[in-house]
Motif scaffolding. Structure first.
Motif, PDB file in Angstrom:
ATOM      1  N   VAL A 199       3.898 -11.501  75.014  1.00 28.99           N
ATOM      2  CA  VAL A 199       4.022 -10.697  76.228  1.00 28.99           C
ATOM      3  C   VAL A 199       3.879  -9.225  75.864  1.00 28.99           C
ATOM      4  N   ALA A 200       3.168  -8.473  76.685  1.00 30.88           N
ATOM      5  CA  ALA A 200       3.015  -7.039  76.446  1.00 30.88           C
ATOM      6  C   ALA A 200       4.367  -6.337  76.605  1.00 30.88           C
ATOM      7  N   TRP A 201       4.640  -5.385  75.706  1.00 32.79           N
ATOM      8  CA  TRP A 201       5.890  -4.630  75.806  1.00 32.79           C
ATOM      9  C   TRP A 201       6.020  -3.976  77.182  1.00 32.79           C
ATOM     10  N   LYS A 202       4.913  -3.510  77.706  1.00 36.01           N
ATOM     11  CA  LYS A 202       4.953  -2.822  79.006  1.00 36.01           C
ATOM     12  C   LYS A 202       5.415  -3.750  80.127  1.00 36.01           C
ATOM     13  N   GLU A 203       5.131  -5.053  79.993  1.00 37.88           N
ATOM     14  CA  GLU A 203       5.598  -6.007  80.998  1.00 37.88           C
ATOM     15  C   GLU A 203       7.104  -6.231  80.897  1.00 37.88           C
ATOM     16  N   LEU A 204       7.673  -5.825  79.773  1.00 37.61           N
ATOM     17  CA  LEU A 204       9.123  -5.921  79.580  1.00 37.61           C
ATOM     18  C   LEU A 204       9.813  -4.611  79.945  1.00 37.61           C
ATOM     19  N   GLY A 205       9.008  -3.639  80.408  1.00 40.48           N
ATOM     20  CA  GLY A 205       9.560  -2.348  80.784  1.00 40.48           C
ATOM     21  C   GLY A 205       9.729  -1.402  79.619  1.00 40.48           C
ATOM     22  N   ILE A 206       9.089  -1.688  78.481  1.00 40.24           N
ATOM     23  CA  ILE A 206       9.227  -0.870  77.277  1.00 40.24           C
ATOM     24  C   ILE A 206       7.929  -0.124  77.005  1.00 40.24           C
ATOM     25  N   ASP A 207       8.017   1.174  76.815  1.00 36.74           N
ATOM     26  CA  ASP A 207       6.833   2.009  76.580  1.00 36.74           C
ATOM     27  C   ASP A 207       6.451   1.955  75.105  1.00 36.74           C
ATOM     28  N   PHE A 208       5.822   0.842  74.713  1.00 40.17           N
ATOM     29  CA  PHE A 208       5.404   0.636  73.330  1.00 40.17           C
ATOM     30  C   PHE A 208       4.119  -0.173  73.371  1.00 40.17           C
ATOM     31  N   ALA A 209       3.189   0.177  72.513  1.00 33.31           N
ATOM     32  CA  ALA A 209       1.874  -0.467  72.536  1.00 33.31           C
ATOM     33  C   ALA A 209       1.939  -1.911  72.035  1.00 33.31           C
ATOM     34  N   GLY A 210       1.011  -2.712  72.520  1.00 34.20           N
ATOM     35  CA  GLY A 210       0.859  -4.069  72.008  1.00 34.20           C
ATOM     36  C   GLY A 210       1.762  -5.094  72.665  1.00 34.20           C
ATOM     37  N   THR A 211       1.876  -6.237  71.989  1.00 37.19           N
ATOM     38  CA  THR A 211       2.653  -7.351  72.508  1.00 37.19           C
ATOM     39  C   THR A 211       3.775  -7.727  71.554  1.00 37.19           C
ATOM     40  N   THR A 212       4.660  -8.569  72.030  1.00 42.97           N
ATOM     41  CA  THR A 212       5.736  -9.094  71.201  1.00 42.97           C
ATOM     42  C   THR A 212       5.892 -10.582  71.481  1.00 42.97           C
ATOM     43  N   GLU A 213       6.445 -11.307  70.528  1.00 42.37           N
ATOM     44  CA  GLU A 213       6.755 -12.719  70.745  1.00 42.37           C
ATOM     45  C   GLU A 213       8.045 -12.799  71.552  1.00 42.37           C
ATOM     46  N   VAL A 214       7.976 -13.487  72.670  1.00 44.99           N
ATOM     47  CA  VAL A 214       9.135 -13.605  73.556  1.00 44.99           C
ATOM     48  C   VAL A 214       9.596 -15.052  73.612  1.00 44.99           C
ATOM     49  N   LEU A 215      10.898 -15.256  73.438  1.00 46.04           N
ATOM     50  CA  LEU A 215      11.491 -16.560  73.703  1.00 46.04           C
ATOM     51  C   LEU A 215      11.692 -16.626  75.212  1.00 46.04           C
TER      52      LEU A 215
END
Length: 272
Positions: free
Chosen positions: A127-143
């Motif tokens: 999931v993109a960090w921006k979709e989590l409300g975080i101003d950081f580039a790229g994606t992260t692994e989300v549980l």
């Protein structure tokens, strides 16, 4: 004075803190493995746009619909001083899928249940960090946890999801494999320093880690019985994923303040 949360102690210098962390490293690791992590309230002043902005009150959510939530994310320094690493959740998501309760406030009691195991699925997704409300580039692994709303769903949770209220999520977990990472230049801490340097620039809120000087690198964790809907979790990058928003000015302001603090810390070290 430097405050070390892991040791519950203050130190006159970084060197003294690192020395005691080194001395008690195995005890700290044993204590974490002997316990489970469920909830330590995060910083309520950290508010992403996902948490701050409600959806429209006429949003449609009915019995039988499914809500999709971020339970946890990798590369976020949380209030347990943990940073979950890639593939950390893969094994437990596969093994515990269909066995986990979704509750509120880590309360495994009748009346607090949002979803019984047969109505809850867990998996890992990019999931993109921006979709989590975080101003950081790229994606992260989300549980991710998906929960079917039923007539047994806790009413307060149902209404919170329906109205897209500012809520977060938190896993109850057991530590399986992890290590201590430290920003120490002492030759005795070579392994801990290498681990710190390997991951620091991938951490979305790395300024907090730089200020803290160490973190626990979680290589594998196991979901234990449930995950919860909470007001403020130890990791704020855990919103309802059905309500997508861009990062707010609050997120950017916190990042700017953290960078300013980082600059002050560097100047302090240069002058000492």
């Amino acid at each position: 004075m430097i405050v070390c949360k892991a040791l519950d102690k203050s130190f006159e210098s970084e060197q003294d803190m690192f020395s005691e962390l080194r001395e008690h490293k195995h005890v700290l690791i044993a204590q974490k493995k002997a316990s489970y992590k469920s909830f330590v309230e995060g910083n309520p002043n950290f508010v992403s746009k996902k948490d701050a902005v409600k959806g429209e009150k006429d949003s449609v959510l009915s019995i039988g619909d499914t809500v999709k939530n971020a339970i946890n994310t990798i590369y976020w320094f949380d209030s347990h001083e943990d940073v979950h690493l890639p593939k950390n959740w893969n094994k437990t998501a596969k093994e515990q899928n269909g066995k986990i309760y979704h509750v509120i406030n880590h309360d495994l009691k009748i009346g607090s249940i949002v979803g019984y195991p047969k109505d809850v699925s867990v998996y890992v997704e990019q999931v993109a960090w921006k979709e989590l409300g975080i101003d950081f580039a790229g994606t992260t692994e989300v549980l991710v946890g998906e929960t079917k709303m039923t007539e047994k769903t806790n009413k307060d949770a149902f209404l919170a999801y329906r109205d897209k209220e500012p809520i977060q999520h938190s896993p109850r977990l057991m530590y399986i494999d992890f290590a201590l990472a430290m920003d120490s230049n002492d030759p005795s801490d070579k392994e801990e320093k290498s681990l710190f340097d390997k991951h620091i620039n991938k951490i979305a809120n790395k300024e907090q880690v730089i200020q803290n000087r160490y973190f626990f690198a979680i290589k594998e964790a196991k979901l234990h019985n449930e995950f919860s809907t909470v007001t403020f979790g130890s990791n704020p990058a855990t919103p309802n994923l059905d309500n997508k928003n861009e990062p707010s000015d609050d997120t950017q302001k916190q990042e700017e303040a953290a960078k300013a603090l980082q600059g002050k810390l560097i100047l302090t070290r240069l002058n000492n």
